[in-house]
Scaffold this motif. Structure first.
Motif, PDB file in Angstrom:
ATOM      1  N   ASN A  29      69.369  65.732 -40.119  1.00  0.00           N
ATOM      2  CA  ASN A  29      68.428  66.463 -41.146  1.00  0.00           C
ATOM      3  C   ASN A  29      69.753  67.884 -40.692  1.00  0.00           C
ATOM      4  O   ASN A  29      69.907  68.124 -39.433  1.00  0.00           O
ATOM      5  N   MET A  30      69.755  68.470 -41.894  1.00  0.00           N
ATOM      6  CA  MET A  30      70.248  69.774 -41.990  1.00  0.00           C
ATOM      7  C   MET A  30      69.225  71.376 -41.324  1.00  0.00           C
ATOM      8  O   MET A  30      69.864  72.230 -41.397  1.00  0.00           O
ATOM      9  N   TRP A  31      67.951  71.015 -41.321  1.00  0.00           N
ATOM     10  CA  TRP A  31      67.221  71.810 -41.227  1.00  0.00           C
ATOM     11  C   TRP A  31      66.157  72.339 -39.705  1.00  0.00           C
ATOM     12  O   TRP A  31      66.621  73.608 -39.851  1.00  0.00           O
ATOM     13  N   PHE A  32      66.965  71.315 -39.025  1.00  0.00           N
ATOM     14  CA  PHE A  32      66.534  71.152 -37.412  1.00  0.00           C
ATOM     15  C   PHE A  32      67.060  72.688 -37.049  1.00  0.00           C
ATOM     16  O   PHE A  32      66.505  73.461 -36.099  1.00  0.00           O
ATOM     17  N   THR A  33      68.747  72.292 -37.079  1.00  0.00           N
ATOM     18  CA  THR A  33      69.327  73.885 -36.234  1.00  0.00           C
ATOM     19  C   THR A  33      69.548  74.912 -36.776  1.00  0.00           C
ATOM     20  O   THR A  33      69.198  75.470 -35.314  1.00  0.00           O
ATOM     21  N   PRO A  34      69.347  75.557 -38.092  1.00  0.00           N
ATOM     22  CA  PRO A  34      69.292  76.632 -38.859  1.00  0.00           C
ATOM     23  C   PRO A  34      67.338  76.664 -38.385  1.00  0.00           C
ATOM     24  O   PRO A  34      67.652  78.003 -37.959  1.00  0.00           O
ATOM     25  N   VAL A  35      66.925  76.292 -38.783  1.00  0.00           N
ATOM     26  CA  VAL A  35      65.438  76.683 -37.786  1.00  0.00           C
ATOM     27  C   VAL A  35      65.749  77.630 -36.689  1.00  0.00           C
ATOM     28  O   VAL A  35      65.109  78.537 -36.368  1.00  0.00           O
ATOM     29  N   LEU A  36      65.726  76.450 -35.437  1.00  0.00           N
ATOM     30  CA  LEU A  36      65.984  77.008 -34.673  1.00  0.00           C
ATOM     31  C   LEU A  36      66.649  78.108 -34.491  1.00  0.00           C
ATOM     32  O   LEU A  36      66.274  79.892 -33.847  1.00  0.00           O
ATOM     33  N   TYR A  37      67.936  78.308 -34.996  1.00  0.00           N
ATOM     34  CA  TYR A  37      69.298  80.013 -34.888  1.00  0.00           C
ATOM     35  C   TYR A  37      67.929  80.950 -36.450  1.00  0.00           C
ATOM     36  O   TYR A  37      68.299  82.107 -35.264  1.00  0.00           O
ATOM     37  N   VAL A  38      67.345  80.752 -36.623  1.00  0.00           N
ATOM     38  CA  VAL A  38      66.205  81.520 -37.601  1.00  0.00           C
ATOM     39  C   VAL A  38      65.316  82.229 -36.401  1.00  0.00           C
ATOM     40  O   VAL A  38      65.252  83.257 -36.460  1.00  0.00           O
TER      41      VAL A  38
END
Length: 458
Positions: A29-38
């Motif tokens: 999934n593309m969303w998990f890592t970006p959410v952590l960075y956000v």
């Protein structure tokens, strides 16, 4: 209320997953890592604004570094638009990569690019950079601080880091599009599945000596458990099934393998009881996951098919070198299956009692699923068929000796029917030299001589 129930169901979906399934879902999934960075960027906004507004750090640093409110606002506003543009361009680049992969190779490989840690981290950096700029711009306050230090300083560092990340991503995309790297990554993925599924989960319970196992109970009429929905068998919790079968004192048989498609009400489990105890069939259904698509978590054949599709697409695009590269990578996967797997369908507990019966899968099955389709599409291409024979010979040097017959028979079937496709004498020499080498490695020299006589005198 509806939104809360939807969120609750969504969370339950992830809490019920096994560790391997959860890891695979997160990676794909593309969303998990970006959410952590956000989340990290939001915390960074809080820290920098608190530093400037509460401790008046900008006013204390005026002798060395002085950026007033207007300059800070203009700087952060400009960088907000710049990071958004950079993020948008990166997403466009990803779409181009997706289109290229789908058209030239296989749409199944898109998940590999998404699951790449580099891809997810780049998206996380760009997204978090934009969020940091946006929130900093939103909470700038002239009345509370005339001079800023932490906000513009961190914003400048983040902008420079985002630019460096963009250059890194361009290099990453170009490197990932290279065929050698792409097939190498797919091979490592397949080898990982072989180790986790066969070696670690199933093989420890398989029995080598079938004479020590009493399987007569399977000859009697048993009970069946039907599937509750249609779809692909994605995951089987073999360890839990073994434990529950021992606790209930039953023998259970899986009528289909991982990756098979079953319909609703299809009998896909059978079991035999040794007593009159009641069996909770729903318990065993919960240990087998059926979904609408195939996954690579336990499905070895699905992972192998990725390399097969690359080879077939390459043959269709008149790119024999890419096909050859895929064939060699596929050969290493099949060699690992031969060396590390115990080809037995019986699983026993620690007391050597039969508990689970699987669908029988031998090395010939994996060999055919790997090279069978490639051989079919390359049947008129002597050069590619010669490479298949060379790979079979290379594999045979490392295979378990029990699989020599399967490799030799596959080589003979590949050689059959190609007599009319030799355009030059060198084609004939190279092809039969590869077949002869295979016969020597697999101890079938006599059969090779017989094959030559049949081909010369039909």
């Amino acid at each position: 209320m509806f939104r809360l129930n939807l969120l609750d169901n969504y969370l339950k979906k992830y809490t019920r997953m096994s560790e391997r399934e959860l890891s695979h879902t997160v990676q794909s999934n593309m969303w998990f890592t970006p959410v952590l960075y956000v989340i990290f960027s939001i915390l960074l906004v809080v820290v920098t604004l608190t530093t400037d507004l509460k401790y008046d750090l900008g006013n204390q640093m005026r002798l060395f570094f002085a950026v007033d409110y207007e300059l800070t606002r203009n700087l952060v506003g400009t960088l907000t638009a710049a990071t958004l543009t950079l993020t948008t361009f990166t997403f466009n680049l990803i779409l181009v990569v997706f289109t290229t992969f789908s058209g030239q190779f296989s749409p199944r490989m898109l998940k590999n690019f998404i699951a790449s840690k580099s891809t997810q981290r780049v998206l996380g950096i760009f997204t978090s950079s934009f969020i940091y700029m946006l929130l900093s711009f939103l909470f700038l306050n002239k009345r509370m601080a005339e001079y800023y230090f932490a906000v513009p300083f961190v914003a400048a560092i983040i902008a420079a880091f985002a630019m460096g990340t963009f250059i890194f991503f361009i290099n990453h995309a170009v490197a990932w599009l290279q065929v050698n790297q792409m097939t190498y990554d797919m091979k490592n993925e397949a080898l990982s599945i072989v180790k986790n599924t066969l070696e670690d989960e199933v093989d420890p319970y398989k029995v080598n000596d079938l004479t020590t196992v009493n399987s007569d109970i399977c000859d009697k009429s048993g009970y069946t458990i039907t599937a509750k929905k249609s779809g692909f068998i994605q995951l089987v919790d073999f360890i839990s099934i073994m434990k529950e079968a021992k606790r209930d004192d039953i023998v259970i048989r899986l009528e289909y393998t991982i990756g098979s498609y079953v319909y609703a009400t299809t009998p896909f489990l059978s079991y035999w009881k040794k007593g009159d105890n009641q069996i909770d069939e729903q318990k065993y259904l919960s240990l087998i996951k059926i979904g609408r698509r195939q996954t690579e978590v336990q499905d070895i054949e699905f992972s192998i098919n990725k390399l097969v599709e690359v080879a077939i697409r390459s043959l269709g695009n008149n790119d024999p070198k890419t096909a050859t590269n895929s064939i060699y990578q596929l050969g290493e996967v099949l060699t690992s299956i031969s060396r590390c797997s115990v080809f037995s369908k019986y699983l026993v507990d620690n007391e050597n009692n039969l508990r689970v019966v699987l669908q029988e899968r031998d090395f010939s099955h994996y060999l055919y699923n790997g090279f069978g389709y490639i051989r079919h599409y390359a049947k008129d291409n002597v050069l590619v068929c010669t490479e298949i024979l060379k790979v079979l010979d290379l594999m045979a040097k490392s295979l378990n000796k029990r699989d020599y017959n399967a490799v030799w028979e596959f080589g003979v079937l590949t050689a059959s029917g190609l007599e009319n496709h030799f355009l030059f004498a060198l084609d004939y020499q190279q092809f039969h030299r590869a077949l002869q080498n295979l016969s020597v490695t697999t101890k079938h020299e006599k059969e090779y001589e017989e094959f030559l006589l049949k081909s010369k005198h039909p």
